[in-house]
Design a protein around this motif. Structure first.
Motif, PDB file in Angstrom:
ATOM      1  N   ARG A 284       0.839  -1.198   0.000  1.00 16.96           N
ATOM      2  CA  ARG A 284       0.000   0.000   0.000  1.00 16.96           C
ATOM      3  C   ARG A 284       0.884   1.262   0.000  1.00 16.96           C
ATOM      4  NH1 ARG A 284      -4.968   0.643   3.116  1.00 16.96           N
ATOM      5  NH2 ARG A 284      -5.383   2.854   3.435  1.00 16.96           N
ATOM      6  N   GLU A 285       1.927   1.226   0.822  1.00 13.70           N
ATOM      7  CA  GLU A 285       2.814   2.394   0.884  1.00 13.70           C
ATOM      8  C   GLU A 285       3.612   2.558  -0.413  1.00 13.70           C
ATOM      9  OE1 GLU A 285       4.849   1.570   4.664  1.00 13.70           O
ATOM     10  OE2 GLU A 285       2.816   0.892   5.136  1.00 13.70           O
ATOM     11  N   THR A 288       1.314   3.957  -2.872  1.00 12.08           N
ATOM     12  CA  THR A 288       1.132   5.389  -2.608  1.00 12.08           C
ATOM     13  C   THR A 288       2.330   6.168  -3.152  1.00 12.08           C
ATOM     14  OG1 THR A 288      -0.091   4.846  -0.606  1.00 12.08           O
ATOM     15  CG2 THR A 288       0.735   7.095  -0.786  1.00 12.08           C
ATOM     16  N   PRO A 370      -0.212   1.643  -9.375  1.00 12.98           N
ATOM     17  CA  PRO A 370      -0.498   2.679  -8.373  1.00 12.98           C
ATOM     18  C   PRO A 370      -1.983   2.994  -8.220  1.00 12.98           C
ATOM     19  CG  PRO A 370       0.540   3.638 -10.329  1.00 12.98           C
ATOM     20  CD  PRO A 370       0.612   2.157 -10.478  1.00 12.98           C
ATOM     21  N   VAL A 371      -2.805   2.526  -9.184  1.00 10.97           N
ATOM     22  CA  VAL A 371      -4.260   2.741  -9.072  1.00 10.97           C
ATOM     23  C   VAL A 371      -4.795   2.093  -7.796  1.00 10.97           C
ATOM     24  CG1 VAL A 371      -6.485   2.254 -10.172  1.00 10.97           C
ATOM     25  CG2 VAL A 371      -4.539   2.950 -11.557  1.00 10.97           C
ATOM     26  N   VAL A 373      -4.094   2.461  -4.914  1.00 12.72           N
ATOM     27  CA  VAL A 373      -4.250   3.357  -3.758  1.00 12.72           C
ATOM     28  C   VAL A 373      -5.676   3.883  -3.645  1.00 12.72           C
ATOM     29  CG1 VAL A 373      -1.862   4.117  -3.658  1.00 12.72           C
ATOM     30  CG2 VAL A 373      -3.473   5.389  -5.065  1.00 12.72           C
ATOM     31  N   PHE A 374      -6.418   3.897  -4.753  1.00 15.15           N
ATOM     32  CA  PHE A 374      -7.802   4.358  -4.703  1.00 15.15           C
ATOM     33  C   PHE A 374      -8.771   3.225  -4.372  1.00 15.15           C
ATOM     34  CE2 PHE A 374      -6.042   7.596  -7.712  1.00 15.15           C
ATOM     35  CZ  PHE A 374      -6.199   8.682  -6.868  1.00 15.15           C
ATOM     36  N   ARG A 375      -8.251   2.019  -4.330  1.00 18.78           N
ATOM     37  CA  ARG A 375      -9.144   0.869  -4.107  1.00 18.78           C
ATOM     38  C   ARG A 375      -9.055   0.364  -2.684  1.00 18.78           C
ATOM     39  NH1 ARG A 375      -6.959  -1.750  -9.582  1.00 18.78           N
ATOM     40  NH2 ARG A 375      -8.199  -0.537 -11.051  1.00 18.78           N
ATOM     41  N   MET A 376      -8.198   0.962  -1.892  1.00 18.24           N
ATOM     42  CA  MET A 376      -8.014   0.452  -0.527  1.00 18.24           C
ATOM     43  C   MET A 376      -8.654   1.394   0.485  1.00 18.24           C
ATOM     44  SD  MET A 376      -4.185  -1.101  -0.599  1.00 18.24           S
ATOM     45  CE  MET A 376      -3.430   0.426  -1.028  1.00 18.24           C
TER      46      MET A 376
END
Lengths: 376, 237
Positions: A284-285, A288, A370-371, A373-376
């Motif tokens: 996740r990081e 981000t 990187p998409v 980050v919007f799904r978590m």
């Protein structure tokens, strides 16, 4: 990015400790195995390397230094006759039984040398001198044999194959591959052990020093042709033959090699598993970071820097542990050969193992979208 | 005023054949500096996909993304070094605020902000001071050395706002920034975003279900099945 690598690495102390344990384990196992192997090989070739001679003449088909058969000593005359030979000496290697204070006996390796020239004499004398063996039943024993022979004190009398010998000197750090204690005495006294079974005057080795080292190959070839009942080696070749015997023919080297590799694999697996789990937990990081503009190469730097720092720290701890334990291990009779070169080589081996282990994490990051980050 | 961000007939298609799904269907939008745009719509309407394409995180199937007059995306048939240039464009033009904050747990509030400054290659000597200044700007002067685990949701989102502002990007994209916050804290975050738009001439895009955001936005776009169903400006509401 190295800044982030360090911050993250030291924030998660539990994970760091697990990684370090893996690398320390790998370091200790690999270093001990390799240094034990080198120590044993060092012992096996110690006398060859320390004798000041360029050429070794041994019995036919002798496989290594410890298992030489005797041959007539007058063959030394053929060696001395060569113009390129400035000095030739005879040496004896035989076996005997030394009676111990407790009534038991210990098999010992007997080295007979010329006390006048000192060729084949013990080195690292901590008591007495090599020349003291001259003129009588005198002997020198190495301090490392104390564990098997008991307390060694000069001027004490010992019984070797039923004959009384006086201990006139003590050396330090001379061991044989066979682990049998080594006893040095004069060539003439050692030769008497052969006289029990043969009326001939026998020697185990003839060693020669050449005038012109550039002509050593021709000299060896000449001696091979002239002495067909013997094998003739340069010093390096005899060292090599002895090393190969113990390493390949006995399978011992392969044993040490496999254990060292096993250590690297286990350590590498622990590091790889930890780094991979770490990467998965930080996806996740990393996602981000990518979304915020980091390139894959930036994230690789984080992963490789953390792996590199762990490798350096783990290797340092493992090396310090080995150095601290070295004396204790050697007192138990195990020789460890630890040199700066060995530490350096194994450091790179461990580092490369760790970096390879991190490769799977890098692969995961490369395909990270990187998409996410919007799904978590 | 020329738009800072423009979308021209942006389309995103996932899958092929029977599994083909059009997530965003030929959407055209433009955004000016100092404008706050709210994108609303039911779940699955394509809001987040649209936001991802706006932020150059997701490559459109077709259409163009134009940032500050430069076209930065092309359709999939054209050769484009998309993955090579996008990270730099994201760094230069965008700040992001996420629903789940997405802070680095191993970094303090100040370090979370300075990380972005480092990524943007800011002056090493001023990094920490600049990051602390941004943190203080959002009322977190005494919380700068705290880790995210020791902060409330509202504090974390304010750190995320400070991080979005790091490096002074002209556009800030916020994905459901109030979803994990209570009503009062959510309103506080929206006010901060409004301030950034008005005082610092930032172009703000918010994707949200939060009705409070409607009152703050200059313009609201309603998305349904990947298409713009309706657009309202502040005057029309």
């Amino acid at each position: 990015m190295y800044w982030l690598a360090i911050k993250t690495l030291f924030y998660e102390k539990g994970r760091l400790i697990i990684t370090l344990i893996g690398i320390v384990f790998s370091t200790v196992l690999s270093l001990t195995q390799v240094s034990m192997y080198l120590g044993l090989i060092g012992n096996a070739t110690a006398i060859i390397r320390h004798v000041d001679a360029d050429i070794w003449i041994v019995s036919k088909n002798a496989q290594n230094f410890d298992f030489a058969n005797p041959f007539p000593e007058e063959r030394i005359n053929r060696v001395k006759a060569l113009s390129n030979v400035i000095r030739a000496d005879k040496m004896i290697l035989t076996w005997g039984f030394l009676k111990l204070a407790n009534g038991g006996q210990e098999q010992v390796q007997i080295i007979g040398f010329n006390p006048d020239t000192g060729t084949g004499a013990p080195w690292n004398m901590i008591s007495g001198s090599a020349a003291d063996v001259k003129g009588g039943r005198y002997m020198i024993i190495d301090r490392t044999s104390e564990q098997r022979l008991g307390d060694l004190r000069v001027n004490t009398i010992w019984e070797l194959n039923g004959r009384r010998f006086k201990l006139v000197g003590i050396s330090q750090g001379i061991k044989s591959f066979t682990t049998s204690p080594i006893i040095f005495m004069s060539y003439l006294k050692a030769q008497q052990f052969f006289r029990e079974t043969s009326s001939q005057k026998l020697a185990s080795y003839i060693v020669a020093k050449v005038k012109d080292e550039g002509g050593i190959v021709e000299t060896v070839e000449y001696l091979k042709a002239a002495m067909r009942d013997n094998d003739v080696f340069t010093r390096d070749d005899f060292v090599y033959k002895t090393v190969m015997y113990w390493t390949v023919q006995t399978g011992m080297g392969m044993g040490f090699f496999l254990t060292a590799v096993l250590g690297l694999i286990v350590g590498g697996a622990i590091v790889g598993q930890t780094v991979y789990a770490n990467t998965m937990e930080h996806l996740r990081e990393f996602g981000t970071l990518k979304a915020l503009g980091a390139r894959n190469s930036d994230i690789y730097k984080v992963i490789f820097a953390q792996t590199g720092i762990s490798a350096v720290a783990g290797y340092t701890i493992g090396s310090v542990l080995i150095l601290l334990a070295k004396d204790g291990i050697e007192k138990a009779g195990v020789s460890l050969y630890l040199s700066a070169g060995l530490f350096l080589i194994l450091f790179f081996v461990i580092l490369i193992t760790c970096i390879l282990s991190a490769y799977f994490s890098v692969r995961k990051v490369r395909t990270l979208d990187p998409v996410m980050v919007f799904r978590m | 005023m020329a738009p800072i961000l423009e979308l021209k007939k942006i389309t995103k298609v996932y899958g092929e054949g029977e599994n083909r799904v059009v997530a965003v269907d030929s959407v055209s939008l433009s955004l000016k500096r100092q404008e706050m745009l709210l994108i609303m719509g039911p779940s699955g309407s394509g809001k987040t996909t649209l936001l991802s394409m706006m932020g150059c995180i997701l490559r459109p199937t077709s259409g163009e993304v134009i940032i500050d007059g430069h076209t930065v995306s092309m359709g999939k048939t054209a050769h484009s070094p998309y993955e090579d240039v996008m990270p730099d464009i994201r760094k230069q033009y965008f700040g992001f605020v996420f629903q789940s904050f997405n802070l680095f747990p191993s970094l303090t509030a100040v370090d979370n902000v300075s990380l972005i400054l480092r990524l943007k290659k800011h002056d090493g000597k001023k990094l920490q001071a600049d990051a602390r200044r941004l943190i203080e700007r959002f009322g977190l002067a005494k919380r700068g050395d705290f880790y995210p685990a020791d902060m409330s949701g509202g504090e974390k989102q304010r750190v995320a706002l400070a991080r979005a502002l790091a490096g002074d990007p002209p556009i800030i994209l916020a994905d459901e920034p109030t979803a994990n916050l209570d009503s009062k804290t959510g309103l506080d975050v929206l006010r901060h975003l409004r301030e950034l738009s008005e005082e610092e001439q930032k172009a703000i895009v918010i994707v949200s279900h939060d009705p409070k955001a409607e009152t703050m936005a200059d313009r609201v776009v309603f998305l349904e099945d990947g298409k713009i169903r309706n657009q309202e400006t502040g005057d029309q509401r």
